[in-house]
Design an enzyme around this catalytic site. Structure first.
Site: not given
Ligand code: NAP
Length: 314
Positions: A161, A187
């Site tokens: 990120s 984070y």
């Molecule tokens: N969205 C953004 O704007 C953004 C920006 C920068 C970086 N990112 C990065 O993109 C990635 C995906 O994010 P997203 O936006 O798609 O978020 P999201 O919808 O919250 O998806 C994250 C996933 O990670 C899973 N997770 C969390 N803790 C876990 C654990 N202990 N073991 C296994 N799985 C776990 C969650 O499972 P549950 O559903 O069970 O909680 C969820 O399926 C992340 O690494 C995030 O840091 C996102």
């Protein structure tokens, strides 16, 4: 290509995951996407499946994972999609997952993550964002090393990120035992760790043909923002890039992950950080784009690998 040649592609912030792999055939390739039952993980898995890959959704919520399998099979027609349980904050769960994996692994997308959570710790006392976002993926990736090597040319993708700009890995106090806990610093530290792991994996595993790259997916509204207020969210969006930049769709948010995972444009490229489908420029202080020097620092990358190996062995 020299180490300093910046990798650029015809793709942009608006490109979708499907666009970056149009015409790419992943038939016979096996992929794992962590956190694939939510947010950009779903679209990453769907796009790899759409290109013909055999995809395992590594998730902690099996019911959500099963629903996502049904959705992806229905939308792509690819039936080689399965779900497996993985809780990155639980060492036993990661060990079970890696022990059960059989045969080569061509693509590993370390996508799962939590953001800016209140102070939480694993049973080991590890800070939860570092434990989930970095240590869990470190255990997973090293546990799958043999499978990655067996693939010949495997790719590891680290979903980092722009928040990595908020903090280097603070080796003196990774787990906030001495300093006051601050959710965004924690984070940021974990997201720097994601980039450093890609740098070191590429160096260590070059002879196995394994490359690893990191990325910023963009700003996408997902469950990731569960711990963040609406005001914080708007402030983050405004900081995230040039004026007028808006939220990406999940399909756009998955594009850089899929580019790194499967595009021929990335053949043989490793140890780098991308945003909006292109390698990032060095960060200009005061801006929220680009890559921080501490995230690509080879000495920090080696140290993090050692520290992580020791933590998991303890
Ligand atoms: N969205 C953004 O704007 C953004 C920006 C920068 C970086 N990112 C990065 O993109 C990635 C995906 O994010 P997203 O936006 O798609 O978020 P999201 O919808 O919250 O998806 C994250 C996933 O990670 C899973 N997770 C969390 N803790 C876990 C654990 N202990 N073991 C296994 N799985 C776990 C969650 O499972 P549950 O559903 O069970 O909680 C969820 O399926 C992340 O690494 C995030 O840091 C996102």
């Amino acid at each position: 290509m020299t180490a300093t040649t910046r990798i650029t592609t015809p793709f942009t912030a608006e490109s979708t995951a499907a666009e970056v792999v149009a015409g790419v055939d992943l038939t016979g390739r096996r992929a794992i996407v962590t956190g694939a039952a939510s947010g950009i993980g779903i679209e990453t898995a769907r796009t790899l499946a759409g290109a013909g890959a055999d995809v395992t959704l590594a998730v902690r919520d099996l019911a959500a994972g099963e629903r996502t399998v049904g959705d992806i099979v229905a939308t792509t027609g690819n039936k080689q999609i399965r779900v497996a349980r993985l809780d990155l904050a639980d060492r036993a769960s990661v060990a079970e997952f890696t022990a059960a994996w059989d045969g080569p692994l061509h693509i590993l997308v370390n996508n799962a993550g939590i953001m800016a959570s209140p102070e939480m710790r694993t049973p080991e006392g590890w800070e939860m964002q570092f434990a989930t976002n970095h240590l869990g993926h470190f255990a997973l990736t090293t546990g799958l090393h043999r499978a990655l090597a067996a693939a010949g040319g495997a790719r590891v993708v680290a979903v980092s990120s722009s928040a990595h700009l908020r903090s280097p890995v603070v080796f003196e106090d990774i787990h906030f035992r001495e300093r006051e806990y601050e959710p965004w610093s924690a984070y940021g530290q974990s997201k720097t760790a994601n980039v450093l792991m890609a740098v070191e994996a590429t160096r260590l595993w070059a002879d196995d043909g394994i490359t690893a790259n990191a990325l910023m997916p963009g700003g996408i509204r997902t469950n990731l923002q569960r711990y963040v207020t609406a005001e914080d969210l708007e402030r983050l969006r405004a900081q995230s890039g040039a004026a007028g930049v808006s939220w990406k769709t999940p399909e756009q948010g998955a594009a850089t992950s899929v580019l790194l995972a499967a595009s021929p444009l990335l053949e043989g490229v490793g140890g780098r950080y991308f945003e909006d489908c292109n390698e990032a420029e060095p960060n200009q202080p005061g801006t929220r784009r680009g890559v921080a020097p501490w995230a690509l620092d080879p000495e920090a990358a080696t140290l993090l690998w050692q520290v992580s190996t020791e933590a998991l062995a303890s």
